[in-house]
Write an enzyme that holds these catalytic residues in place. Structure first.
Site, mmCIF file in Angstrom:
data_model
loop_
_atom_site.group_PDB
_atom_site.id
_atom_site.type_symbol
_atom_site.label_atom_id
_atom_site.label_comp_id
_atom_site.label_asym_id
_atom_site.label_seq_id
_atom_site.Cartn_x
_atom_site.Cartn_y
_atom_site.Cartn_z
ATOM 1 N N LYS A 1 0.842 -1.204 0.000
ATOM 2 C CA LYS A 1 0.000 0.000 0.000
ATOM 3 C C LYS A 1 0.876 1.252 0.000
ATOM 4 C CE LYS A 1 -3.854 -2.398 2.212
ATOM 5 N NZ LYS A 1 -4.695 -2.630 3.408
ATOM 6 N N GLN B 1 -4.671 -1.457 9.602
ATOM 7 C CA GLN B 1 -4.640 -2.781 8.984
ATOM 8 C C GLN B 1 -5.260 -3.819 9.920
ATOM 9 O OE1 GLN B 1 -3.749 -3.332 5.841
ATOM 10 N NE2 GLN B 1 -4.055 -5.533 5.935
ATOM 11 N N ASP C 1 -10.987 2.952 4.116
ATOM 12 C CA ASP C 1 -11.358 1.541 3.979
ATOM 13 C C ASP C 1 -12.864 1.357 3.821
ATOM 14 O OD1 ASP C 1 -9.212 -0.311 3.963
ATOM 15 O OD2 ASP C 1 -8.813 0.054 6.091
#
Ligand code: GUN
Length: 291
Positions: free
Chosen positions: A53, A97, A120
């Protein structure tokens, strides 16, 4: 092989280039989109995802930092770290994460992220907006799958999509996205999960079968209707005689399913790269709504 390969790597590269050009166009000398990534613990797979990422951000001209904390960090300390990014106008996106260590309540952590920075699309506010068909952000993996189907001109309207798995990251939001009254969705959606007795009786009915259960090569040839589209979201490490000691396989037994399907995504190089490309899109969006 009968099936056409859906090349997520190439499509993702196109999207990343589109994002890069847009970032270049809108960035000012004193400000550009910025993403804060938080990683807790030392799960090897999460480390790889987070590194990928960060690299993708850099290539797209998006500023990013990765903050890594030991698995022992307390929930309150983690919430405090998130608050700093919430309060700073320099950071447009915040990504924690998953999974988090068991002693940390992931729901509380996700709810602590300001919805405008929730790239997200995990915050209940954004999940609610998605369900109502009024999204700000689209969840990265589900949106990546919809984008792949669209770019390969695979019709979803009126088609029966069967999703294996009901996770909050893939199964549930994907079902929501695909059932929306939108030309890129408008599908008839079935979500199959661990309480299903005869899984094959569902999967064989699928025009589009999407596997997101995290079980290596679970979907076999006999479970797939001839001519179906098969999308594999799984990334499983299985022991192998390679330098790393493992290889990556999806939730689909690729070689045999490719003999009956019309379209199939590979692992790696299918859905995975799309997730990252869509995250970049969301970070750009976050910048736009905050600037
Ligand atoms: N863990 C697995 N997939 C994801 C994702 O898309 N975002 C985050 N934050 N964690 C994940």
């Amino acid at each position: 092989m009968r099936a056409t390969l859906i090349d997520g790597k190439t499509v993702a590269a196109q999207i990343r280039e589109e994002v890069r050009l847009e970032v270049e166009r809108i960035s000012r000398s004193d400000q550009k989109p910025a993403l804060a990534v938080i990683l807790v613990g030392d799960d090897p797979a999460s480390q790889v995802y987070v590194r990928n990422k960060a690299r993708a951000c850099e290539k797209a001209g998006i500023h990013s930092i990765t903050q890594t904390f030991p698995a022992e960090i307390s929930e309150q300390q983690l919430l405090n770290e998130i608050q700093k990014f919430n309060d700073s106008p320099e950071w447009h996106g915040i990504l924690v994460q998953l999974p988090l260590p068991a002693h940390i309540n992931a729901e509380r952590v996700i709810e602590a992220i300001r919805p405008e920075k929730d790239v997200d699309c995990f915050h209940p506010f954004n999940v609610g907006r998605l369900m109502l068909g009024m999204p700000v952000f689209l969840p990265a993996t589900p949106a990546g799958i919809v984008e792949l189907l669209h770019r390969y001109q695979i019709e979803t309207s009126g088609k029966h999509v069967v999703i294996l798995g009901r996770s909050n990251i893939v199964g549930k939001p994907l079902a929501n996205l695909l059932m929306q009254k939108d030309p890129r969705a408008n599908a008839i959606v079935t979500v199959v999960h661990s309480a299903a007795g005869d899984v094959t009786s569902y999967t064989r009915e699928a025009d589009i079968l999407i596997a997101a259960i995290g079980k290596a090569e679970f979907v076999r040839k006999e479970m797939v209707k001839e001519g179906a589209v098969v999308i594999d979201v799984g990334i499983n490490r299985v022991e192998a005689d390679t330098p790393r000691g493992y290889r990556l396989v999806g939730d689909v037994a690729f070689d045999e399913v490719a003999e009956v399907a019309d379209y199939i995504t590979p692992v790696p190089g299918g859905v995975g790269p799309m997730t990252i490309a869509m995250l970049l899109k969301n970070t750009l969006k976050a910048y736009e709504i905050q600037s």
